[in-house]
Design a protein around this motif. Structure first.
Motif, PDB file in Angstrom:
ATOM      1  N   TRP A  11       0.744 -16.726  92.644  1.00 49.95           N
ATOM      2  CA  TRP A  11      -0.219 -17.356  93.566  1.00 49.95           C
ATOM      3  C   TRP A  11       0.092 -17.125  95.028  1.00 49.95           C
ATOM      4  N   LYS A  12       1.263 -16.588  95.312  1.00 50.78           N
ATOM      5  CA  LYS A  12       1.657 -16.362  96.711  1.00 50.78           C
ATOM      6  C   LYS A  12       1.541 -17.683  97.480  1.00 50.78           C
ATOM      7  N   MET A  13       1.118 -17.627  98.747  1.00 49.13           N
ATOM      8  CA  MET A  13       1.072 -18.883  99.505  1.00 49.13           C
ATOM      9  C   MET A  13      -0.339 -19.485  99.459  1.00 49.13           C
ATOM     10  N   GLY A  95      12.302 -10.030  94.153  1.00 48.64           N
ATOM     11  CA  GLY A  95      12.116  -8.738  94.822  1.00 48.64           C
ATOM     12  C   GLY A  95      10.668  -8.326  95.012  1.00 48.64           C
ATOM     13  N   HIS A  96       9.761  -9.293  95.084  1.00 52.10           N
ATOM     14  CA  HIS A  96       8.364  -8.921  95.337  1.00 52.10           C
ATOM     15  C   HIS A  96       8.288  -8.141  96.651  1.00 52.10           C
ATOM     16  N   SER A  97       7.401  -7.163  96.705  1.00 51.08           N
ATOM     17  CA  SER A  97       7.353  -6.306  97.909  1.00 51.08           C
ATOM     18  C   SER A  97       7.049  -7.118  99.165  1.00 51.08           C
ATOM     19  N   TYR A 166       6.047  -3.225  87.620  1.00 49.87           N
ATOM     20  CA  TYR A 166       5.789  -2.064  88.471  1.00 49.87           C
ATOM     21  C   TYR A 166       4.587  -2.402  89.335  1.00 49.87           C
ATOM     22  N   GLU A 167       4.853  -2.524  90.625  1.00 47.73           N
ATOM     23  CA  GLU A 167       3.785  -2.887  91.549  1.00 47.73           C
ATOM     24  C   GLU A 167       3.737  -1.880  92.694  1.00 47.73           C
ATOM     25  N   PRO A 168       2.939  -0.828  92.531  1.00 48.20           N
ATOM     26  CA  PRO A 168       2.822   0.118  93.647  1.00 48.20           C
ATOM     27  C   PRO A 168       2.289  -0.647  94.863  1.00 48.20           C
ATOM     28  N   ILE A 172      -1.346  -3.392  95.957  1.00 44.65           N
ATOM     29  CA  ILE A 172      -1.284  -4.858  96.006  1.00 44.65           C
ATOM     30  C   ILE A 172      -2.283  -5.412  97.016  1.00 44.65           C
ATOM     31  N   GLY A 173      -3.183  -6.222  96.511  1.00 39.84           N
ATOM     32  CA  GLY A 173      -4.152  -6.892  97.380  1.00 39.84           C
ATOM     33  C   GLY A 173      -5.142  -5.955  98.045  1.00 39.84           C
ATOM     34  N   THR A 174      -5.208  -4.714  97.585  1.00 32.97           N
ATOM     35  CA  THR A 174      -6.066  -3.739  98.250  1.00 32.97           C
ATOM     36  C   THR A 174      -7.322  -3.417  97.449  1.00 32.97           C
TER      37      THR A 174
HETATM   38  P1  PGA Z   1      -2.807  -8.511  93.622  1.00 31.03           P
HETATM   39  O1  PGA Z   1      -1.269  -8.935  93.787  1.00 31.03           O
HETATM   40  O2  PGA Z   1      -3.177  -8.716  92.194  1.00 31.03           O
HETATM   41  O3  PGA Z   1      -3.551  -9.443  94.540  1.00 31.03           O
HETATM   42  O4  PGA Z   1      -2.919  -7.081  94.023  1.00 31.03           O
HETATM   43  C1  PGA Z   1      -0.308  -8.595  92.826  1.00 31.03           C
HETATM   44  C2  PGA Z   1       1.049  -9.080  93.239  1.00 31.03           C
HETATM   45  O5  PGA Z   1       1.333  -9.107  94.446  1.00 31.03           O
HETATM   46  O6  PGA Z   1       1.871  -9.462  92.388  1.00 31.03           O
END
Ligand code: PGA
Length: 248
Positions: A11-13, A95-97, A166-168, A172-174
């Motif tokens: 959920w992040k922040m 270790g999230h990016s 594996y999170e290129p 992420i969020g794009t």
């Molecule tokens: P996203 O995020 O699904 O919004 O791209 C994935 C993540 O940061 O774990």
């Protein structure tokens, strides 16, 4: 080797206690069967108690998005994994990016956190992945291998307790998801670098996983689940992704 699917909602922040309660109330009205899937949500720290309380009689687990490597001490602003354990947290994302980029998290930090988490009985999802530039320069493989080797130095690969995401970073969020065949290729490489336990370790994909693309990704042989950011904030889309797992 049948690996159990693992789905995490990062959920992040987003979502304080009140919104967390609303989300879980909706989630609980869903009849989706998760008896043979591991599913956790990782809300912000302050929303963990309400999440754990409301999910206590369910198959859903609760995770944290980070932790410190020490158990206690003069570390202003940090959160001890002992406190997380005491609350009933079962998973922790390491270790999230976003932690690496904005908060200076290093491979060494991930390694220290992993050791403590395993000692205390927390399950971990270790995030790895390359930037767009690194991919263009043909370095994706080298980057993820380094992140894996550095994180695992001195640790046993325990498939029950350690999963990799594996999170290129460019996905992420794009809204730009890796093509399923490209993700599959990276997952195969990641698994191959995990030694003799590689076949048992879950390697999940993260980066713009949505209800419309989840099934195709999850159909890949080496993709064992998903770490979902944006789409995990809406209970309806989160449930749709779990339903996609069920169809695979
Ligand atoms: P996203 O995020 O699904 O919004 O791209 C994935 C993540 O940061 O774990």
């Amino acid at each position: 080797m049948m690996r159990k699917f693992l789905i995490g909602g990062n959920w992040k922040m987003y979502k304080g206690a009140r919104e967390t309660e609303e989300f879980i109330n909706t989630l609980k009205t869903s009849k989706v069967d998760i008896s043979d899937i591991d599913v956790f949500i990782a809300p912000p720290f302050t929303s963990l108690p309400v999440a754990i309380e409301l999910l206590s009689n369910s198959n859903y687990a609760v995770g944290a998005q980070n932790m410190f490597w020490e158990e206690e001490g003069a570390y202003t602003g940090e959160i001890s994994p002992v406190f997380l354990k005491e609350l009933g947290v079962e998973w922790v994302i390491l270790g999230h990016s976003e932690r690496r980029i904005y908060f200076g998290e290093t491979d060494e930090g991930v390694r220290k956190k992993l050791k403590t988490a395993l000692r205390l009985g927390l399950n971990v999802v270790i995030c790895i992945g390359e930037t767009e530039k690194e991919r263009e320069e043909g370095k994706a493989e080298e980057i993820v291998k380094r992140e894996i080797i550095e994180a695992l130095k001195g640790a046993e690969v325990d498939p029950e307790r350690i999963a990799f995401a594996y999170e290129p970073i460019w996905a992420i969020g794009t809204g730009k998801t890796a093509r399923p065949e490209d993700a599959e290729e990276m997952h195969r490489i990641i698994r191959g670098s995990l030694g003799n336990k590689g076949e048992e370790v879950r390697v999940i994909y993260g980066g713009s996983v949505k209800p419309h693309n989840a099934e195709e990704l999850l159909r890949q042989d080496n993709i064992d689940g998903a770490l979902i950011g944006g789409a995990s904030l809406d209970p309806v889309s989160f449930i749709e992704i779990i339903e996609a797992v069920r169809r695979v």
